[in-house]
Write a protein that holds these residues in place. Structure first.
Motif, PDB file in Angstrom:
ATOM      1  N   MET A   1      16.391  -1.077 -11.286  1.00 20.43           N
ATOM      2  CA  MET A   1      14.932  -1.133 -11.151  1.00 20.43           C
ATOM      3  C   MET A   1      14.573  -1.695  -9.781  1.00 20.43           C
ATOM      4  O   MET A   1      15.235  -2.577  -9.277  1.00 20.43           O
ATOM      5  N   LYS A   2      13.545  -1.160  -9.204  1.00 18.02           N
ATOM      6  CA  LYS A   2      13.133  -1.623  -7.883  1.00 18.02           C
ATOM      7  C   LYS A   2      11.987  -2.629  -7.999  1.00 18.02           C
ATOM      8  O   LYS A   2      11.320  -2.713  -9.028  1.00 18.02           O
ATOM      9  N   ASN A   3      11.806  -3.381  -6.909  1.00 14.86           N
ATOM     10  CA  ASN A   3      10.788  -4.432  -6.901  1.00 14.86           C
ATOM     11  C   ASN A   3       9.944  -4.307  -5.626  1.00 14.86           C
ATOM     12  O   ASN A   3      10.476  -4.127  -4.535  1.00 14.86           O
ATOM     13  N   LEU A   4       8.641  -4.424  -5.806  1.00 17.26           N
ATOM     14  CA  LEU A   4       7.707  -4.243  -4.685  1.00 17.26           C
ATOM     15  C   LEU A   4       7.889  -5.279  -3.581  1.00 17.26           C
ATOM     16  O   LEU A   4       7.511  -5.040  -2.443  1.00 17.26           O
ATOM     17  N   PHE A   5       8.454  -6.437  -3.952  1.00 17.75           N
ATOM     18  CA  PHE A   5       8.551  -7.520  -2.972  1.00 17.75           C
ATOM     19  C   PHE A   5       9.954  -7.620  -2.356  1.00 17.75           C
ATOM     20  O   PHE A   5      10.260  -8.550  -1.636  1.00 17.75           O
ATOM     21  N   ILE A  28       1.744   7.477  -4.695  1.00 18.63           N
ATOM     22  CA  ILE A  28       1.794   6.025  -4.824  1.00 18.63           C
ATOM     23  C   ILE A  28       2.639   5.499  -3.676  1.00 18.63           C
ATOM     24  O   ILE A  28       3.782   5.935  -3.493  1.00 18.63           O
ATOM     25  N   GLY A  75      -4.208  -9.707  -5.107  1.00 14.00           N
ATOM     26  CA  GLY A  75      -4.847  -9.247  -6.337  1.00 14.00           C
ATOM     27  C   GLY A  75      -6.141  -8.493  -6.083  1.00 14.00           C
ATOM     28  O   GLY A  75      -6.606  -7.759  -6.949  1.00 14.00           O
ATOM     29  N   TYR A  77      -8.647  -5.711  -5.050  1.00 15.44           N
ATOM     30  CA  TYR A  77      -8.494  -4.255  -4.961  1.00 15.44           C
ATOM     31  C   TYR A  77      -9.829  -3.598  -4.692  1.00 15.44           C
ATOM     32  O   TYR A  77     -10.885  -4.147  -4.998  1.00 15.44           O
TER      33      TYR A  77
ATOM     34  N   LEU B   4      -7.173  -8.339  -9.586  1.00 15.07           N
ATOM     35  CA  LEU B   4      -6.357  -8.014 -10.769  1.00 15.07           C
ATOM     36  C   LEU B   4      -6.044  -9.230 -11.626  1.00 15.07           C
ATOM     37  O   LEU B   4      -5.729  -9.085 -12.814  1.00 15.07           O
ATOM     38  N   PHE B   5      -6.088 -10.413 -11.020  1.00 10.75           N
ATOM     39  CA  PHE B   5      -5.676 -11.614 -11.750  1.00 10.75           C
ATOM     40  C   PHE B   5      -6.875 -12.406 -12.269  1.00 10.75           C
ATOM     41  O   PHE B   5      -6.716 -13.501 -12.810  1.00 10.75           O
ATOM     42  N   GLU B  18      -7.707  -1.843 -19.456  1.00 15.96           N
ATOM     43  CA  GLU B  18      -8.945  -1.648 -18.700  1.00 15.96           C
ATOM     44  C   GLU B  18      -8.730  -0.571 -17.650  1.00 15.96           C
ATOM     45  O   GLU B  18      -7.858  -0.696 -16.789  1.00 15.96           O
ATOM     46  N   LEU B  20      -9.408   1.093 -14.338  1.00 16.93           N
ATOM     47  CA  LEU B  20      -9.973   0.597 -13.091  1.00 16.93           C
ATOM     48  C   LEU B  20     -10.522   1.718 -12.229  1.00 16.93           C
ATOM     49  O   LEU B  20     -11.444   1.517 -11.439  1.00 16.93           O
ATOM     50  N   ILE B  28      -5.860   4.874 -13.348  1.00 21.15           N
ATOM     51  CA  ILE B  28      -5.296   3.589 -12.939  1.00 21.15           C
ATOM     52  C   ILE B  28      -5.802   2.536 -13.919  1.00 21.15           C
ATOM     53  O   ILE B  28      -7.002   2.416 -14.128  1.00 21.15           O
ATOM     54  N   TRP B  51       3.624   5.493 -13.889  1.00 21.12           N
ATOM     55  CA  TRP B  51       4.320   4.600 -12.953  1.00 21.12           C
ATOM     56  C   TRP B  51       3.733   3.228 -13.225  1.00 21.12           C
ATOM     57  O   TRP B  51       2.514   3.044 -13.205  1.00 21.12           O
ATOM     58  N   VAL B  53       3.984  -1.160 -12.823  1.00 23.52           N
ATOM     59  CA  VAL B  53       4.540  -2.338 -12.169  1.00 23.52           C
ATOM     60  C   VAL B  53       4.051  -3.570 -12.926  1.00 23.52           C
ATOM     61  O   VAL B  53       2.904  -3.631 -13.363  1.00 23.52           O
ATOM     62  N   LEU B  55       3.055  -7.362 -12.594  1.00 26.53           N
ATOM     63  CA  LEU B  55       2.614  -8.185 -11.461  1.00 26.53           C
ATOM     64  C   LEU B  55       2.652  -9.674 -11.748  1.00 26.53           C
ATOM     65  O   LEU B  55       2.691 -10.491 -10.835  1.00 26.53           O
ATOM     66  N   PRO B  74       7.978 -10.160 -12.059  1.00 26.80           N
ATOM     67  CA  PRO B  74       6.891  -9.738 -11.176  1.00 26.80           C
ATOM     68  C   PRO B  74       7.366  -8.890  -9.987  1.00 26.80           C
ATOM     69  O   PRO B  74       8.305  -9.264  -9.291  1.00 26.80           O
ATOM     70  N   GLY B  75       6.716  -7.774  -9.794  1.00 29.98           N
ATOM     71  CA  GLY B  75       7.048  -6.843  -8.713  1.00 29.98           C
ATOM     72  C   GLY B  75       7.921  -5.692  -9.171  1.00 29.98           C
ATOM     73  O   GLY B  75       8.005  -4.672  -8.490  1.00 29.98           O
ATOM     74  N   ASP B  76       8.586  -5.840 -10.308  1.00 29.84           N
ATOM     75  CA  ASP B  76       9.450  -4.767 -10.807  1.00 29.84           C
ATOM     76  C   ASP B  76       8.604  -3.560 -11.220  1.00 29.84           C
ATOM     77  O   ASP B  76       7.581  -3.707 -11.883  1.00 29.84           O
ATOM     78  N   TYR B  77       9.069  -2.383 -10.841  1.00 30.77           N
ATOM     79  CA  TYR B  77       8.325  -1.184 -11.209  1.00 30.77           C
ATOM     80  C   TYR B  77       9.264  -0.087 -11.670  1.00 30.77           C
ATOM     81  O   TYR B  77      10.447  -0.077 -11.326  1.00 30.77           O
ATOM     82  N   LEU B  78       8.731   0.818 -12.471  1.00 31.86           N
ATOM     83  CA  LEU B  78       9.511   1.977 -12.895  1.00 31.86           C
ATOM     84  C   LEU B  78       8.615   3.149 -13.226  1.00 31.86           C
ATOM     85  O   LEU B  78       7.396   3.014 -13.389  1.00 31.86           O
ATOM     86  N   LEU B 100       0.094  -3.101 -13.904  1.00 28.60           N
ATOM     87  CA  LEU B 100      -0.735  -2.061 -13.321  1.00 28.60           C
ATOM     88  C   LEU B 100      -0.040  -0.744 -13.630  1.00 28.60           C
ATOM     89  O   LEU B 100       1.126  -0.530 -13.249  1.00 28.60           O
ATOM     90  N   ILE B 102      -0.173   3.467 -13.520  1.00 27.01           N
ATOM     91  CA  ILE B 102      -0.772   4.674 -12.962  1.00 27.01           C
ATOM     92  C   ILE B 102      -0.311   5.835 -13.842  1.00 27.01           C
ATOM     93  O   ILE B 102       0.883   6.158 -13.874  1.00 27.01           O
TER      94      ILE B 102
END
Lengths: 106, 106
Positions: A1-5, A28, A75, A77, B4-5, B18, B20, B28, B51, B53, B55, B74-78, B100, B102
């Protein structure tokens, strides 16, 4: 799994744009800035709408049709309509500004 | 500008979904969980790709076609393909898990 950070280069001479996923009418993208701004006098003028969230760092955007700058923190957007001209006026030079941008056809 | 937070209810009897922003082929969505899971025996089986993630908080997903759980920080996405059956097996009960998602047509 990948991470945005993760997977952010130590040296960042230019902003990094990375497409994470896409469909026919959506893209994206992760953007990493560190002090980068849109070159002076230039504006983004995009064919598609963009929904963008700042996930780390701080930044300021400028829209052609608004006088005041838009300050963004983690956060925050916003939705940028197609052809709404805008530019990145400032990004924090001391921290990675990680953006997640969703480009899509309305 | 929204964040978002922020705007997360103090009491969270159910997960909060929700929308967005959306286009014809994209939606989204913010999801907030706090200890919530997909009801036992149920699976998400979605028409569109997703998709997603995480957060904040931590969570575990289960996919029907994999035996091991997928732990997320946090930050992991798939990317979850349409009709790839999955469920939320666990979310941190002590912290807000902000997702979040998509949803899009390939």
């Amino acid at each position: 799994m990948k991470n945005l950070f993760q997977g952010i280069p130590e040296n960042l001479p230019d902003e990094v744009f990375e497409e994470l996923c896409s469909g026919q009418q959506v893209k994206i993208e992760r953007i990493v800035s560190r002090g980068h701004t849109t070159p002076q006098g230039e504006w983004y003028d995009q064919e598609w709408d963009e929904w963008v969230v700042l996930l780390s760092g701080t930044a300021q955007l400028k829209f052609e049709d608004r006088s005041e700058l838009v300050a963004m923190s983690p956060g925050d957007y916003l939705h940028i309509a197609a052809h709404q001209r805008h530019r990145v006026e400032w990004t924090d030079p001391d921290r990675d500004c990680v953006w997640l941008a969703i480009h899509f056809k309305v």
